[in-house]
Write a protein that holds these residues in place. Structure first.
Motif: not given
Length: 447
Positions: A225-242, A397-404
């Protein structure tokens, strides 16, 4: 803004000084109890971690702050007796509950060799902030409590208060109330609670017999689900936007449809629609399902008091095709977000609780993008005796598809969080997905 700046230190040079358990006043047999957890509580059985930064205050050195917080926490373990308890499985019903046994809440004292200035930009969801929050690896807390607090002093006299609590104990609204109560009791041993918690989780129990009256596509049995750690082993990157207050106003103006009469778009709906649109543009999925948390207290007025201390939130959902989101009218995307929230009526919530009771639809929330907002919880406004936080945020929490969504940092003059702007953390697959999201974030804003 993009990813983490390279100048941020990787190590906050922390030394742990003490680890202990804070116990409530001695329990009597009459006071010990088992606390029922609602089906929604059960769904949120994971740790929630936040860090709250404070500037140096001469009359409140960190040692004084530690004593005040520890004393206040002990007092709070009476009205919040479940925080000193432990999760267990009812042997007959086979479901989680809290044994309010007075085993205690965790308390950790630590120090850093750095100053807050050396830590750098607090707005970035720095991975090293994890060291400012109690973790399960700490010696002395093997019997992991439902709440643990860590006070970390910095060389400049400033300090951080890191809190880890099982999400089944609180949602965001109740966590803010708990902090208000903590601040009140830290001010004086004679302090009073700002709100007395309602600990009756049976108010969100399933009906008898349970009745599922709506489809619930937001529920699934799949762990993919949305809490997957990666897609096909691709690392997760967290970005910040203002987003500045002006940016948010611009998005609301874009969301005003000249063709339809209806309620004016809210800031949350406009920003959520913008993030959803960018996320859809950055991913390859032909359709996208958005989830975002809705407070249920105002939707269950006859049954749920505002002081209800459990998890009174649910994930509203909206689904659209990639073309509808990327190529369609922005006002329609915002309307889809609004409609998702309007779907969460009293009967819908009761149907969700009953579906979870019957195991229908699954026991995980599913979607492509989850938006959780701390923007207007008001954590930065809590009035501690040493002042309100300089900045506070969840540990990302670096899990793909989560925006805070969180408020921007407080001004150096100690005023409230800037001028109404917002910081957005989002975790994406590193590479093309993250880069395209960033590109579309600014293009859609300007178009």
């Amino acid at each position: 803004m993009g990813s983490f700046p390279q100048t941020l230190p990787k190590d906050l040079k922390i030394t742990f000084k003490s680890t202990s358990l804070v116990h409530p006043p001695p329990l009597t047999l009459e006071r010990r109890r088992s606390m029922f957890l609602s089906n929604i509580d059960q769904l949120f059985n994971f740790d929630m971690e936040t860090v709250h930064f404070f500037s140096a205050v001469e009359s409140f050195p960190p040692s004084t702050v530690c004593d005040a917080i520890k004393r206040a926490l002990q007092q709070l373990l009476v009205p919040y007796d479940f925080l000193a308890g432990r999760l267990r499985t009812d042997p007959v019903k086979g479901r989680l509950e809290v044994d309010c046994n007075g085993a205690g809440a965790g308390f950790v004292v630590a120090s850093s060799e750095m100053t807050l200035e050396e830590v750098g930009d607090l707005t970035y969801p720095h991975p090293a902030f994890k060291n400012l929050v109690p973790t399960r690896s700490l010696k002395g807390l093997e019997d992991w409590p439902l709440m643990a607090i860590q006070v970390t002093s910095f060389k400049c006299g400033g300090f951080a208060v890191g809190i880890s609590n099982n999400h089944a104990t609180f949602d965001g609204t109740t966590f803010k109330t708990f902090l208000d109560n903590l601040a009140s009791l830290a001010t004086s041993s004679e302090g009073t609670l700002s709100v007395h918690p309602c600990n009756d989780r049976d108010l969100l129990s399933a009906r008898s017999p349970p009745r599922v009256t709506f489809p619930h596509p937001e529920l699934t049995n799949s762990t993919d689900s949305i809490l997957g750690a990666s897609i096909n082993g691709t690392p997760i990157e967290t970005k910040l936007f203002h987003l500045t207050a002006s940016d948010i106003t611009l998005l609301k103006q874009k969301a005003n449809s000249p063709h339809e009469a209806g309620p004016a778009p809210t800031s949350f709906n406009a920003v959520t629609a913008h993030v959803w649109r960018c996320h859809a543009a950055a991913t390859a999925a032909k359709t996208s399902t958005l989830l975002y948390m809705v407070d249920l207290r105002s939707r269950l007025r006859l049954h749920l008091p505002k002081s209800y201390a459990g998890c009174a939130v649910w994930g509203a959902y909206a689904t659209a095709t990639r073309d509808e989101l990327v190529e369609g009218q922005f006002d329609r995307v915002v309307e889809s977000v609004r409609e998702g929230k309007e779907r969460v009526t009293e009967e819908y919530v009761r149907s969700v609780v009953d579906a979870l009771e019957m195991g229908k639809g699954g026991a995980l929330m599913s979607g492509d993008l989850l938006v959780t907002s701390w923007w207007r919880l008001g954590l930065e406004t809590v009035g501690y005796p040493w002042g309100s936080p300089l900045y506070c945020c969840p540990i990302v929490d670096r899990r793909r598809g989560i925006a805070v969504f969180v408020p921007e940092i407080r001004g150096s003059d100690g005023g409230s969080g800037g001028s109404g702007g917002m910081n957005i953390f989002i975790s994406l697959s590193a590479g093309d997905e993250a880069e395209l999201f960033e590109k579309m974030f600014y293009e859609f804003l300007k178009s």
